[in-house]
Design a protein around this motif. Structure first.
Motif, PDB file in Angstrom:
ATOM      1  N   SER A  49      58.181  71.936   7.889  1.00 22.41           N
ATOM      2  CA  SER A  49      60.057  72.081   8.140  1.00 22.41           C
ATOM      3  C   SER A  49      60.195  71.868   6.199  1.00 22.41           C
ATOM      4  N   ASP A  50      59.608  71.200   5.808  1.00 25.98           N
ATOM      5  CA  ASP A  50      59.884  71.593   4.181  1.00 25.98           C
ATOM      6  C   ASP A  50      59.656  72.636   2.849  1.00 25.98           C
ATOM      7  N   PRO A  51      60.045  73.347   3.141  1.00 29.88           N
ATOM      8  CA  PRO A  51      59.793  74.790   2.229  1.00 29.88           C
ATOM      9  C   PRO A  51      59.204  74.614   1.321  1.00 29.88           C
ATOM     10  N   HIS A  52      59.035  73.599   0.302  1.00 34.29           N
ATOM     11  CA  HIS A  52      58.700  72.946  -1.463  1.00 34.29           C
ATOM     12  C   HIS A  52      56.949  72.685  -0.704  1.00 34.29           C
ATOM     13  N   LEU A  53      56.593  72.934   0.660  1.00 31.44           N
ATOM     14  CA  LEU A  53      55.689  72.804   0.895  1.00 31.44           C
ATOM     15  C   LEU A  53      54.784  73.913   1.624  1.00 31.44           C
ATOM     16  N   HIS A  54      55.130  74.885   0.918  1.00 28.63           N
ATOM     17  CA  HIS A  54      54.730  76.080   2.127  1.00 28.63           C
ATOM     18  C   HIS A  54      53.899  76.903   0.931  1.00 28.63           C
ATOM     19  N   TYR A 287      45.759  61.663   2.319  1.00 26.12           N
ATOM     20  CA  TYR A 287      46.396  62.507   2.353  1.00 26.12           C
ATOM     21  C   TYR A 287      48.390  62.278   2.411  1.00 26.12           C
ATOM     22  N   SER A 288      48.712  61.454   2.848  1.00 24.37           N
ATOM     23  CA  SER A 288      50.154  61.340   2.840  1.00 24.37           C
ATOM     24  C   SER A 288      49.975  60.184   2.006  1.00 24.37           C
ATOM     25  N   MET A 289      48.746  59.138   1.606  1.00 22.62           N
ATOM     26  CA  MET A 289      49.372  57.825   0.329  1.00 22.62           C
ATOM     27  C   MET A 289      49.089  58.547  -0.443  1.00 22.62           C
ATOM     28  N   ARG A 290      48.361  60.173  -1.113  1.00 24.88           N
ATOM     29  CA  ARG A 290      48.418  59.971  -2.542  1.00 24.88           C
ATOM     30  C   ARG A 290      49.160  61.143  -2.733  1.00 24.88           C
ATOM     31  N   ASN A 291      49.809  61.485  -1.813  1.00 17.67           N
ATOM     32  CA  ASN A 291      50.594  62.329  -2.268  1.00 17.67           C
ATOM     33  C   ASN A 291      52.339  62.492  -1.712  1.00 17.67           C
ATOM     34  N   SER A 292      53.485  62.029  -3.268  1.00 16.70           N
ATOM     35  CA  SER A 292      54.055  61.870  -3.238  1.00 16.70           C
ATOM     36  C   SER A 292      55.263  63.165  -2.647  1.00 16.70           C
ATOM     37  N   GLU A 293      54.464  64.141  -2.324  1.00 14.13           N
ATOM     38  CA  GLU A 293      55.711  65.276  -1.639  1.00 14.13           C
ATOM     39  C   GLU A 293      55.984  65.355  -0.655  1.00 14.13           C
ATOM     40  N   LEU A 294      54.327  65.022   0.233  1.00 10.76           N
ATOM     41  CA  LEU A 294      53.994  64.881   1.341  1.00 10.76           C
ATOM     42  C   LEU A 294      54.639  63.474   1.931  1.00 10.76           C
ATOM     43  N   LYS A 295      54.550  62.245   1.256  1.00 13.83           N
ATOM     44  CA  LYS A 295      55.247  61.397   1.988  1.00 13.83           C
ATOM     45  C   LYS A 295      57.156  61.802   1.767  1.00 13.83           C
ATOM     46  N   LYS A 300      61.428  62.603   5.149  1.00 12.22           N
ATOM     47  CA  LYS A 300      62.498  63.355   5.256  1.00 12.22           C
ATOM     48  C   LYS A 300      63.046  63.897   7.306  1.00 12.22           C
ATOM     49  N   LEU A 301      61.800  63.979   7.547  1.00 16.17           N
ATOM     50  CA  LEU A 301      61.655  64.483   8.559  1.00 16.17           C
ATOM     51  C   LEU A 301      61.807  62.899   9.689  1.00 16.17           C
ATOM     52  N   LEU A 302      61.214  61.741   9.056  1.00 18.83           N
ATOM     53  CA  LEU A 302      61.984  60.738   9.876  1.00 18.83           C
ATOM     54  C   LEU A 302      63.138  60.745  10.095  1.00 18.83           C
ATOM     55  N   GLY A 303      63.202  60.751   8.753  1.00 22.26           N
ATOM     56  CA  GLY A 303      64.936  60.476   8.775  1.00 22.26           C
ATOM     57  C   GLY A 303      65.971  61.032   9.922  1.00 22.26           C
TER      58      GLY A 303
END
Length: 309
Positions: A49-54, A287-295, A300-303
């Motif tokens: 869902s997040d283009p920045h993570l492509h 991975y999510s704890m160490r990665n601000s982009e993924l967090k 955004k997804l949960l919101g």
């Protein structure tokens, strides 16, 4: 050889023979399965869902999460269903199918982790050429190779297992594990045992060596970064992957690449639980704890989901 019987089904003795321990382990397994499945699914949805993570790194991470979902779904649901039904049997064909997919997903997981290490090597040691080297075709190949090679390795083990005769149908495990089935054999399993080492080296030890080889120049490159802040930033991109690698390979190697004299049933089951349940559950959190982009993408997804409800 005169006492062998034609096995039509196996009895999975599970995690423990003690009723109280069975209830506790059922609760732990059920929780890990749900939390791990939800965590990996959210990781995949956040990346899509997040283009920045492509980017290549998240492309591999999304595939790892998909593999983890498949990996745990191969063994845990059957174990939980058997506990609820009070029936621990599994047919011969279903047992071989479970063994096939378990080996395939575990091997693909292992090889994919080495592809992710190669990706980190390019990102840190060759940053100017990173996007050119890690193009769409190469990314697709680095994901396709684990799937194809893992299925070939798994198919070899499964075909050989169809020629094994068994003295008993009681499996001292909670799923149809390769080593556990070979222990029940009345026939000569020298070829099977040899291929556990040969094909296991191809699917586990060689990727592990490749990961080690990738991180040696990474460590040297990080050490040459002049500022402490720069070194910490460079290392943070690899620390999550290193944690996952340590958890996965540490338990797999202890189960499948130790002399048989060192194996005990409870020890093997505990180690297998680590890499079949605990590691896939922890991966998205590591991975999510160490990665601000993924967090940020997960928030955004949960919101968005809460707003939609």
């Amino acid at each position: 050889m005169d006492n062998w019987t034609q096995v039509s089904e196996f009895v999975l003795l599970g995690l423990s023979e003690q009723p109280q321990q069975q209830q506790l382990l059922f609760g732990v397994s059920f929780t890990l399965f749900l939390v791990g499945g939800l965590g990996n699914l959210l990781t995949i949805l956040a990346i899509i869902s997040d283009p920045h993570l492509h980017s290549p790194m998240y492309f591999f991470l999304g595939n790892l999460s998909l593999l983890d979902i498949c990996f745990t779904s191969t063994t845990v649901p059957k174990m939980l269903a058997n506990h609820l039904r009070g029936c621990t049997t599994i047919s011969f064909s279903a047992c071989l199918a479970q063994m096939y997919f378990f080996i395939a997903f575990a091997t693909a997981d292992s090889i994919l982790l080495s592809a992710m290490a190669y990706d980190r090597y390019l990102a840190i040691c060759r940053p100017l050429h990173y996007l050119m080297i890690m193009n769409v075709i190469r990314r697709a190949l680095l994901v396709a190779v684990p799937w194809v090679s893992a299925n070939l390795i798994s198919m070899t083990h499964t075909v050989l297992m169809t020629h094994v005769t068994f003295c008993t149908n009681k499996v001292l495990h909670f799923f149809c594990d390769l080593n556990a089935l070979l222990k029940l054999s009345c026939s000569n399993t020298q070829v099977n045992d040899m291929l556990v080492w040969v094909l296991g080296s191809s699917g586990v030890l060689i990727p592990f060596v490749c990961i080690t080889a990738s991180y040696m120049p990474i460590a040297m490159a990080v050490w040459r970064v002049p500022s402490v802040q720069g070194r910490c930033k460079a290392f943070s991109t690899c620390s999550s992957h290193l944690c996952v690698v340590t958890l996965f390979y540490g338990t797999v190697i202890s189960v499948y690449f130790n002399p048989m004299s060192l194996h005990t049933t409870q020890r093997d089951i505990a180690a297998t639980m680590m890499y079949t349940m605990v590691t896939p559950t922890l991966n998205p959190f590591i991975y999510s704890m160490r990665n601000s982009e993924l967090k940020g993408a997960l928030r955004k997804l949960l919101g968005r989901s809460r707003f939609a409800n």
